[in-house]
Design an enzyme around this catalytic site. Structure first.
Site, short mmCIF file in Angstrom:
data_model
loop_
_atom_site.label_atom_id
_atom_site.label_comp_id
_atom_site.label_asym_id
_atom_site.label_seq_id
_atom_site.Cartn_x
_atom_site.Cartn_y
_atom_site.Cartn_z
N GLN A 276 0.83 -1.20 0.00
CA GLN A 276 0.00 0.00 0.00
C GLN A 276 0.87 1.25 0.00
OE1 GLN A 276 -2.18 -0.59 3.66
NE2 GLN A 276 -0.32 -1.14 4.70
N ASP A 328 -0.37 0.72 13.63
CA ASP A 328 0.05 2.05 14.08
C ASP A 328 0.42 2.08 15.56
OD1 ASP A 328 -2.48 1.97 15.37
OD2 ASP A 328 -3.43 2.97 13.68
N ASP A 380 0.33 -12.17 7.43
CA ASP A 380 -1.06 -12.00 7.08
C ASP A 380 -1.93 -12.57 8.19
OD1 ASP A 380 -3.33 -11.67 5.01
OD2 ASP A 380 -3.44 -13.79 5.55
N ALA A 381 -2.96 -11.83 8.59
CA ALA A 381 -3.77 -12.23 9.75
C ALA A 381 -4.42 -13.59 9.54
CB ALA A 381 -4.83 -11.16 10.02
N ASP A 403 -8.54 -4.89 14.08
CA ASP A 403 -8.48 -3.49 13.66
C ASP A 403 -7.86 -3.42 12.27
OD1 ASP A 403 -8.57 -0.75 13.68
OD2 ASP A 403 -6.74 -0.50 14.88
#
Length: 540
Positions: A276, A328, A380-381, A403
């Site tokens: 991204q 974050d 990756d989740a 999240d």
């Protein structure tokens, strides 16, 4: 055997052919064996460039506008249709195949090399790039489609070929063409995009295209071009190269200027990761994080979102917490303020987001990712949840916080599926709680209630709730737990001082007005990602 076979595979000269103003009257076109590999390599290079241009447009359009299955399908289908159109449109020019081929390659290099820049600039300054995407796709596809008919004509010029000879020539050209496409498909994601980015990567591809065309003109087509036509061809190639070199020299300034035009506040950090575009802006005390242009938080009010995500998932004895996403570091910051929390596992896909959290954003998240109680895992989740990982407690996590960015792409949509929530439920302790950020129940009502339905379909009892975050508007979450009874939206005792959330606010949060009240929707699954369709319909 006809001499065309030798031309395609070997060594014999062919009879001469009539001259015209553009095609030379010199010796006949001779493709000796030593030039065969050079011809096929040039064909492969041109094919690779054509595919890279289209991949660059797809990548940039997805980054700028979110992309999606429909947009991708239309672009790919339009490109394939343009290939056929190009093959038909070039038919009247086949009697001047040599000069036409050089012209086509020059135009292809220019259009393809400049297309990413044009797409980015129109999006930045006009807030729409669809017409550029459609035009560039059609033009690039048409030019690429003209290549094979022109090459076939050049190889057979002045010869009488048997059917099998023509078949061999076409087989060689197609093999080189498809091999080049494969190489281009591999070069874009693994070499050009990571090393150069989209704008410079497309421009460098244009330069490769020009070099391949120049090689063909100088070594293979010079016998078919008059001196004047050859000089004109080389001048065209040189002029196109000058344009692309100028773009390469000024690309960073162009990109920086255009990027800043997309954001109201000054950009203080930028990174293009493998996943991204990451941008951090700052004006006064307001720092904002954007991923692919989507706002993730503003320091003016992120505490409202973060407190609402974290604290309803906690209970008096919560010790272990899993965070999926949240790179974050803000959720981890809040958890570290809770005395009972002993261990936090943070699973984040993008290492560049984590690096930003440890540097530019460290003052905002109180350097939470450096705390020894936080175990950071780059993965990756969904892939991580499917593993039997040693970081998972034997009896599961006391709390799970999900999240993740909004599901506006198929890649993100799978992380809002019933299957994904089922995997998350497997690592949740029997008496644990899970909170899922679920989007806006007002602006994306269907997507919000679709997420609630998907969590419920995973076998969890759910309690939806929403709060007001000024920079986002009304924002919703899903509180879930094992069992048949929906979990009560309550806060644990002995909380640190909070700026927004208290029990009275949370009690009001479970009440939904009629204009965004509950909807009975089918869950989103891997086989049918309905939530992505909901997001594609846009915001109310």
């Amino acid at each position: 055997m006809s001499t065309t076979t030798d031309a395609a595979n070997g060594d014999s000269p062919a009879p001469g052919h009539p001259a015209d103003d553009d095609e030379g009257a010199g010796p006949p076109f001779v493709l000796q064996r030593r030039w065969r590999a050079l011809l096929l390599a040039s064909v492969a290079a041109c094919a690779a460039c054509g595919l890279i241009y289209e991949l660059a447009l797809l990548t940039l359009s997805t980054s700028l506008a979110g992309g999606g299955i429909v947009a991708t399908s239309l672009i790919v289908a339009g490109y394939v249709a343009a290939l056929g159109a190009g093959a038909l449109l070039v038919k009247p020019l086949l009697h001047r195949a040599a000069i036409t081929f050089v012209t086509v390659e020059t135009l292809l290099a220019l259009v393809g090399g400049l297309s990413a820049t044009a797409l980015y600039l129109t999006f930045a300054y006009f807030d729409s790039s669809l017409w550029v995407l459609v035009f560039a796709t059609a033009l690039i596809g048409s030019l690429v489609g003209a290549e094979v008919p022109l090459l076939m004509t050049l190889l057979q010029q002045g010869r009488t070929a048997e059917a099998t000879d023509s078949g061999r020539i076409l087989a060689n050209l197609n093999a080189a063409d498809y091999l080049g496409a494969l190489l281009g498909g591999l070069a874009w994601p693994f070499i050009l995009l990571p090393a150069l980015g989209m704008i410079r990567g497309a421009a460098v591809t244009g330069m490769v295209n020009l070099v391949a065309a120049a090689v063909l003109a100088l070594f293979l087509l010079r016998h078919l071009l008059s001196r004047r036509a050859l000089m004109l061809s080389l001048l065209l190639l040189a002029a196109a190269a000058a344009v692309l070199i100028t773009l390469l020299v000024g690309s960073r300034h162009i990109e920086t200027t255009a990027r800043q035009a997309l954001y109201a506040d000054p950009i203080i950090a930028y990174e293009r990761s493998d996943y991204q575009e990451i941008v951090v802006t700052q004006r006064g005390n307001d720092t904002r994080l954007y991923l692919d242009g989507g706002l993730q938080f503003s320091t003016r009010d992120e505490y409202r979102y973060t407190e609402s995500l974290v604290y309803p998932a906690l209970q008096a004895d919560t010790r272990s917490v899993l965070i999926l996403g949240g790179g974050d570091g803000l959720a981890a910051r809040e958890l570290l303020r809770v005395p009972s929390v002993e261990h936090i596992v943070q699973v984040e896909l993008d290492p560049e987001v984590l690096e930003l959290a440890r540097t530019t954003l460290s003052g905002i998240n109180d350097d939470s990712l450096a705390d020894p109680r936080v175990q950071v895992i780059v993965d990756d989740a969904m892939s991580w949840l499917r593993q039997d990982h040693p970081a998972i407690p034997d009896d599961g996590f006391d709390a799970v916080l999900i999240d993740l960015p909004d599901p506006d792409t198929p890649q993100l949509g799978r992380l809002y599926s019933t299957e994904f929530y089922g995997l998350a439920a497997r690592v949740l302790a029997p008496d644990g709680r899970m909170v899922v950020q679920s989007g806006s129940p007002y602006f994306t009502t269907d997507a919000y209630w679709r997420t609630v339905s998907s969590v419920s379909a995973a076998g969890l009892a759910v309690t939806p709730y929403h709060v007001y975050v000024p920079t986002f508007g009304g924002w919703g979450f899903t509180l879930a737990s094992h069992g048949d009874t929906p979990p009560a939206a309550t806060l644990p005792p002995r909380l640190p001082d909070l700026r927004f959330l208290d029990q009275q606010v949370l009690d009001a949060a479970v009440v939904f007005p009629d204009d965004m009240g509950p909807r009975n929707l089918e869950p989103s699954t891997l086989a049918h990602p309905r939530v992505v369709e909901d997001m594609r319909h846009g915001y109310r």
